[in-house]
Design a protein around this motif. Structure first.
Motif, PDB file in Angstrom:
ATOM      1  N   VAL A   4      38.616 -50.850  -6.742  1.00  0.00           N
ATOM      2  CA  VAL A   4      40.057 -51.016  -6.590  1.00  0.00           C
ATOM      3  C   VAL A   4      40.328 -51.633  -5.220  1.00  0.00           C
ATOM      4  CG1 VAL A   4      42.283 -49.838  -6.513  1.00  0.00           C
ATOM      5  CG2 VAL A   4      40.470 -48.942  -7.978  1.00  0.00           C
ATOM      6  N   GLN A   6      43.714 -52.588  -3.117  1.00  0.00           N
ATOM      7  CA  GLN A   6      45.156 -52.388  -3.233  1.00  0.00           C
ATOM      8  C   GLN A   6      45.811 -52.320  -1.859  1.00  0.00           C
ATOM      9  OE1 GLN A   6      44.907 -48.599  -5.325  1.00  0.00           O
ATOM     10  NE2 GLN A   6      45.555 -47.491  -3.475  1.00  0.00           N
ATOM     11  N   PHE A  10      46.336 -44.473  -0.949  1.00  0.00           N
ATOM     12  CA  PHE A  10      45.802 -43.706  -2.071  1.00  0.00           C
ATOM     13  C   PHE A  10      45.725 -42.237  -1.679  1.00  0.00           C
ATOM     14  CE2 PHE A  10      42.223 -45.305   0.385  1.00  0.00           C
ATOM     15  CZ  PHE A  10      41.422 -44.184   0.554  1.00  0.00           C
ATOM     16  N   GLU A  15      42.068 -38.659  -5.887  1.00  0.00           N
ATOM     17  CA  GLU A  15      40.968 -39.559  -6.264  1.00  0.00           C
ATOM     18  C   GLU A  15      39.638 -38.805  -6.298  1.00  0.00           C
ATOM     19  OE1 GLU A  15      41.109 -42.516  -7.445  1.00  0.00           O
ATOM     20  OE2 GLU A  15      43.088 -43.219  -6.857  1.00  0.00           O
ATOM     21  N   ILE A  79      37.430 -47.800  -3.281  1.00  0.00           N
ATOM     22  CA  ILE A  79      38.835 -48.152  -3.099  1.00  0.00           C
ATOM     23  C   ILE A  79      38.948 -48.751  -1.703  1.00  0.00           C
ATOM     24  CG2 ILE A  79      41.216 -47.330  -2.942  1.00  0.00           C
ATOM     25  CD1 ILE A  79      40.361 -44.917  -4.664  1.00  0.00           C
TER      26      ILE A  79
END
Length: 147
Positions: A4, A6, A10, A15, A79
């Motif tokens: 991911v 982004q 987050f 997560e 991420i």
């Protein structure tokens, strides 16, 4: 494997919990979270992180696939954020799941070394006095030699 990239923050707890819940058959889940740290003078106002969409995801996928080839992993999560981040904000997260902790730790360590040096992100530190692109560090390049 989940990759991911982004701009939005987050939720580390959510997560981590979701990743661990998907891997009840694994004996180990290792996570690492990178955080924007203030510079030595304490003048960092923000870090601007840029990337090229598509190219970045492809590079992160390749790094994660290499980790999966090298270690007995059940899964990998990466991420990574981009945009304008303040000191204390989370930049990225890596999670690995494996039957045994050694594989999970080694793979997470490998991922961190390669993400730090080979992932196509460009970082600019914005301080109260200047704005400068962050240069590659010899220590980060040297860390790759052990793999």
């Amino acid at each position: 494997m989940r990759i991911v990239v982004q701009e939005a923050p987050f939720d580390l707890g959510a997560e981590s919990d979701a990743f661990a819940a998907q891997h009840e058959g694994m004996g180990a889940v290792v996570t690492f979270t990178g955080i924007v740290r203030n510079n030595a003078e304490g003048t960092l106002q923000s870090m601007q992180i840029e990337h090229y969409s598509g190219m970045t995801e492809k590079a992160l996928t390749k790094i994660a696939e290499e980790a999966i080839k090298r270690w007995d992993l059940g899964d990998v999560l990466v991420i990574h954020r981009y945009g304008n981040l303040k000191p204390g904000e989370r930049i990225m997260m890596v999670a690995t799941a494996s039957k045994h902790r050694a594989d999970a730790f080694q793979a997470a360590d490998f991922l961190m070394d390669f993400l730090k040096s080979r992932a196509p992100f460009w970082k600019k530190e914005i301080t109260s006095n200047s704005a400068e692109w962050v240069a590659a560090k010899d220590d980060d390049e040297d860390a790759l030699k052990r793999w």
